[in-house]
Design a protein around this motif. Structure first.
Motif, mmCIF file in Angstrom:
data_model
loop_
_atom_site.group_PDB
_atom_site.id
_atom_site.type_symbol
_atom_site.label_atom_id
_atom_site.label_comp_id
_atom_site.label_asym_id
_atom_site.label_seq_id
_atom_site.Cartn_x
_atom_site.Cartn_y
_atom_site.Cartn_z
ATOM 1 N N GLY A 169 64.027 17.148 73.508
ATOM 2 C CA GLY A 169 63.480 16.032 74.105
ATOM 3 C C GLY A 169 62.305 15.483 72.895
ATOM 4 O O GLY A 169 62.269 15.843 71.731
ATOM 5 N N THR A 177 57.548 18.473 75.232
ATOM 6 C CA THR A 177 58.417 19.500 74.621
ATOM 7 C C THR A 177 57.691 20.579 74.061
ATOM 8 O O THR A 177 58.033 21.961 74.331
ATOM 9 C CB THR A 177 59.177 18.795 73.387
ATOM 10 O OG1 THR A 177 58.547 18.246 72.735
ATOM 11 C CG2 THR A 177 60.472 18.037 74.001
ATOM 12 N N LEU A 203 63.664 24.961 70.701
ATOM 13 C CA LEU A 203 63.318 23.709 70.718
ATOM 14 C C LEU A 203 63.995 22.958 69.739
ATOM 15 O O LEU A 203 63.695 23.034 68.776
ATOM 16 C CB LEU A 203 61.718 23.785 70.681
ATOM 17 C CG LEU A 203 60.855 22.547 71.185
ATOM 18 C CD1 LEU A 203 61.383 21.932 72.436
ATOM 19 C CD2 LEU A 203 59.498 22.785 71.037
ATOM 20 N N TYR A 243 58.949 24.009 66.825
ATOM 21 C CA TYR A 243 60.268 23.401 66.641
ATOM 22 C C TYR A 243 61.205 24.174 65.864
ATOM 23 O O TYR A 243 60.940 24.444 64.744
ATOM 24 C CB TYR A 243 60.064 21.884 66.332
ATOM 25 C CG TYR A 243 59.376 21.152 67.470
ATOM 26 C CD1 TYR A 243 60.040 20.212 68.371
ATOM 27 C CD2 TYR A 243 57.824 21.163 67.343
ATOM 28 C CE1 TYR A 243 59.231 19.709 69.302
ATOM 29 C CE2 TYR A 243 57.085 20.237 68.209
ATOM 30 C CZ TYR A 243 57.777 19.686 69.301
ATOM 31 O OH TYR A 243 57.034 19.099 70.235
#
Length: 359
Positions: A169, A177, A203, A243
């Motif tokens: 996302g 996210t 992620l 991330y």
């Protein structure tokens, strides 16, 4: 039964598009963060009913905050960009929110700078107002705990099964996210699995070119910076270390994704969703054993003229593939992909290096 329309608007749908591809579809995603943030501020005594809540917005958050203020008996003051259209202006007015729109500006960085400057002017005049700081305060993470619980329940306990879940996302402020990954990983760790194990949640963040958040400000998009997934100014509540992978996607590629998503799966969603869908399909092909979930943050209605009316221009997805890069100096339109490996942000200006860890 819901007690207010904001609760229904903020509740997402989970739609299985393919064996390993799931869409988390919102009508207005930021209603989730705005409702939980306002409720928390009231519960902790930071604000009281009747107080004025203040923030800057390019559109969607303005609507979400106005709904939250309507539900909890608060006043709402928005400093909005020129992208706030007639439909939203009318809704805000009827809901009782006050909207100030900045002067037209072709430079997004200057537009955001002007809005922040105006926020500070208002606070100097009205120190009793509460600035919501949607781009800087972690309070906006809170609403996504319930969304993470819903994902886990719908997918049968351990999100994504034994092979794990990949969440895709827009990075945006980090409060969607980033929050989902934090809550999903936390629940998984409590279940006894290692936080970085093979069944963990990965992620994947989606960014537009020109965004400073992960060091792409030196590569402009000839069209626009896609609203909601990137920024020309630093955001304080993006947790870079959450991330695993980043995709930078141009307007034209995101347009192709949005059109294909509607044509192939009948999901009518915004431009950031098209970018997320494009990245999600690629991640699914790279790891077919994992379930890939991508976020559809809003509907496609405000993109009818700028995106969907141009559907005949859309490239076929088979013609699009990301350029694999090792650092931001290699970024190139229309689509680049880089492993980030949960590296922290680097305070120094310029390119932000990823941690050198193999995939």
């Amino acid at each position: 039964m819901d007690q207010h329309i904001a609760e229904a608007i903020g509740r997402p749908d989970l739609i299985r598009l393919d064996d390993r591809l799931v869409c988390l579809r919102f009508e207005t995603m930021k209603a989730v963060s705005a409702l939980a943030a306002v409720r928390h501020l009231l519960d902790t005594g930071a604000v009281r009913r009747g107080d004025t809540l203040l923030d800057s917005s390019s559109g969607i958050y303005a609507y979400a905050l106005a709904l939250a203020c309507h539900q909890y008996g608060m006043r709402c003051h928005i400093v909005g960009s020129t992208t706030v259209d007639h439909t939203l202006r009318t809704q805000l007015a009827v809901l009782g929110a006050t909207l100030e729109q900045t002067e037209p500006c072709s430079d997004l960085k200057l537009d955001q700078k002007r809005r922040v400057e105006r926020i500070h002017e208002i606070l100097a005049e009205h120190p009793e107002y509460h600035w919501m700081r949607q781009y800087h305060d972690d309070v906006h993470y809170l609403g996504y705990r319930a969304v993470a619980d819903r994902i886990r329940e719908a997918m049968g306990g351990a999100a994504g099964g034994a092979a794990g879940l990949t969440v895709v996302g827009g990075v945006g402020s980090g409060a969607s996210t980033g929050a989902l990954a934090r809550y999903l990983r936390g629940a998984h760790a409590r279940a006894g699995a290692p936080a970085d194990g093979p069944a963990d949640v990965e992620l994947v963040g989606v960014q537009p070119y020109g965004s400073v958040t992960f060091g792409a400000e030196h590569v402009p998009d000839p069209e626009i910076i896609i609203a909601g997934i990137g920024s020309s100014i630093p955001f304080g509540n993006v947790a870079h270390e959450l991330y695993d992978t980043l995709h930078w996607i141009s307007f034209d590629a995101a347009l192709a994704g949005s059109v294909d998503l509607l044509r192939r799966h009948a999901v009518f969603a915004g431009l950031s969703t098209g970018a997320g869908y494009l990245a999600a399909r690629h991640e699914r092909e790279r790891a077919p054993e994992r379930t890939v979930l991508f976020i559809a943050a809003d509907t496609g209605h405000r993109y009818v003229d700028t995106v969907y009316a141009r559907h005949r221009e859309a490239a076929a997805l088979a013609e699009l593939a990301p350029r694999e890069i090792a650092h931001q100096g290699q970024l190139a339109l229309p689509w680049s992909r880089m492993r980030w490996n949960r590296a922290p942000a680097v305070a120094a200006a310029g390119v932000i290096p990823p941690r050198s860890v193999p995939r």
